[in-house]
Design a protein around this motif. Structure first.
Motif, PDB file in Angstrom:
ATOM      1  N   ILE A  59      40.797  86.797  14.633  1.00 21.11           N
ATOM      2  CA  ILE A  59      40.468  87.606  13.454  1.00 21.11           C
ATOM      3  C   ILE A  59      39.083  88.222  13.627  1.00 21.11           C
ATOM      4  O   ILE A  59      38.119  87.541  13.965  1.00 21.11           O
ATOM      5  N   ASP A  60      39.028  89.527  13.386  1.00 23.51           N
ATOM      6  CA  ASP A  60      37.756  90.237  13.470  1.00 23.51           C
ATOM      7  C   ASP A  60      37.002  90.010  12.151  1.00 23.51           C
ATOM      8  O   ASP A  60      37.167  90.767  11.197  1.00 23.51           O
ATOM      9  N   LEU A  61      36.227  88.945  12.119  1.00 24.11           N
ATOM     10  CA  LEU A  61      35.522  88.592  10.884  1.00 24.11           C
ATOM     11  C   LEU A  61      34.484  89.635  10.496  1.00 24.11           C
ATOM     12  O   LEU A  61      34.237  89.851   9.305  1.00 24.11           O
TER      13      LEU A  61
ATOM     14  N   ILE B  47      32.193  84.344   4.424  1.00 21.77           N
ATOM     15  CA  ILE B  47      32.435  84.717   5.826  1.00 21.77           C
ATOM     16  C   ILE B  47      31.109  84.766   6.578  1.00 21.77           C
ATOM     17  O   ILE B  47      30.226  85.543   6.246  1.00 21.77           O
ATOM     18  N   ASN B  48      31.009  83.939   7.607  1.00 16.37           N
ATOM     19  CA  ASN B  48      29.828  83.893   8.467  1.00 16.37           C
ATOM     20  C   ASN B  48      30.195  84.570   9.785  1.00 16.37           C
ATOM     21  O   ASN B  48      30.873  83.976  10.631  1.00 16.37           O
ATOM     22  N   VAL B  49      29.764  85.806   9.936  1.00 16.35           N
ATOM     23  CA  VAL B  49      30.108  86.594  11.123  1.00 16.35           C
ATOM     24  C   VAL B  49      29.463  86.000  12.372  1.00 16.35           C
ATOM     25  O   VAL B  49      30.123  85.849  13.403  1.00 16.35           O
ATOM     26  N   ASP B  50      28.184  85.662  12.290  1.00 19.58           N
ATOM     27  CA  ASP B  50      27.473  85.150  13.466  1.00 19.58           C
ATOM     28  C   ASP B  50      28.078  83.852  13.982  1.00 19.58           C
ATOM     29  O   ASP B  50      28.211  83.661  15.192  1.00 19.58           O
ATOM     30  N   GLY B  51      28.450  82.970  13.096  1.00 14.86           N
ATOM     31  CA  GLY B  51      29.036  81.698  13.497  1.00 14.86           C
ATOM     32  C   GLY B  51      30.547  81.761  13.668  1.00 14.86           C
ATOM     33  O   GLY B  51      31.181  80.791  14.059  1.00 14.86           O
ATOM     34  N   HIS B  52      31.129  82.907  13.341  1.00 14.08           N
ATOM     35  CA  HIS B  52      32.572  83.155  13.361  1.00 14.08           C
ATOM     36  C   HIS B  52      33.317  82.046  12.613  1.00 14.08           C
ATOM     37  O   HIS B  52      34.266  81.436  13.123  1.00 14.08           O
ATOM     38  N   THR B  53      32.836  81.803  11.384  1.00 14.82           N
ATOM     39  CA  THR B  53      33.433  80.777  10.541  1.00 14.82           C
ATOM     40  C   THR B  53      33.615  81.306   9.125  1.00 14.82           C
ATOM     41  O   THR B  53      33.041  82.337   8.755  1.00 14.82           O
ATOM     42  N   VAL B  54      34.400  80.570   8.363  1.00 17.64           N
ATOM     43  CA  VAL B  54      34.583  80.852   6.948  1.00 17.64           C
ATOM     44  C   VAL B  54      34.411  79.535   6.211  1.00 17.64           C
ATOM     45  O   VAL B  54      34.976  78.514   6.610  1.00 17.64           O
ATOM     46  N   ASP B  55      33.614  79.558   5.156  1.00 21.63           N
ATOM     47  CA  ASP B  55      33.478  78.385   4.295  1.00 21.63           C
ATOM     48  C   ASP B  55      34.760  78.317   3.470  1.00 21.63           C
ATOM     49  O   ASP B  55      34.932  79.043   2.488  1.00 21.63           O
ATOM     50  N   LYS B  56      35.675  77.456   3.909  1.00 25.93           N
ATOM     51  CA  LYS B  56      37.012  77.406   3.309  1.00 25.93           C
ATOM     52  C   LYS B  56      36.990  77.019   1.839  1.00 25.93           C
ATOM     53  O   LYS B  56      37.780  77.537   1.045  1.00 25.93           O
TER      54      LYS B  56
END
Length: 140
Positions: free
Chosen positions: A47-49, A104-113
Motif C-alpha cells: 500500500i502506497d501510504l 498514517i505514519n508515512v516515514d515508518g510505513h505504519t498505521v496506528d490501528k
C-alpha cells in the motif's frame, strides 16, 4: 442570517452534501485496500501510504472548507436549530477524518490501528447524524 430564504438555503445544503459524498467516493479506492489490510492484519508494504495519506488529507481539507461554508451560510430562522445540529455533526466528521489522516505514519510505513478504527467509528456515527439532520432540514 436575517432574511435567508429556504429557496436559496436548501439547494446549497444539497450541493454541499452531494460534493461531500462524491469526495468520499473518490477516496474509497485508497481506503478500501488499507482497511482490508488493517482488518486482516496484513503487511502494509503493498500500500502506497504516502499517496493514501495525501489523498485523505486533500479530502479532509475539502471537508473543512465545506464546514466553513456551512458555518457562514445564511440560514432560514425555521431551520436554525437543525442547521446547528448539522454543523456540529459535520464538524465531528471532519475531525474524525483528520484523525484517520493522522493515524498514517508515512516515514515508518505504519498505521496506528487503534486510532484508525476509532476514526472509522466516529466517521460512521457523524455521517449518520449528517444524513439525519440533512433529511430533517430538506424533507421536514
Amino acid at each position: 442570517m436575517k432574511g435567508a430564504k429556504m429557496s436559496n438555503y436548501a439547494p446549497t445544503i444539497s450541493q454541499l452534501i452531494t460534493e461531500t459524498d462524491k469526495t468520499g467516493e473518490k477516496l474509497a479506492k485508497y481506503y478500501e485496500p488499507l482497511k482490508e489490510a488493517i482488518d486482516k492484519d496484513k503487511d502494509l508494504s503493498d500500500i502506497d501510504l504516502k499517496a493514501t495519506r495525501e489523498h485523505f488529507q486533500n479530502g479532509t481539507t475539502f471537508y473543512k472548507e465545506t464546514l466553513r461554508k456551512l458555518k457562514t451560510l445564511g440560514v432560514p430562522a425555521r431551520v436554525l436549530g437543525k442547521h446547528k445540529l448539522l454543523v456540529g455533526a459535520y464538524s465531528d466528521y471532519a475531525d474524525a477524518c483528520q484523525e484517520m489522516v493522522d493515524s498514517i505514519n508515512v516515514d515508518g510505513h505504519t498505521v496506528d490501528k487503534g486510532v484508525f478504527k476509532d476514526s472509522e467509528e466516529a466517521q460512521s456515527d457523524s455521517v449518520a447524524r449528517v444524513v439525519k439532520y440533512t433529511q430533517k432540514i430538506l424533507i421536514g
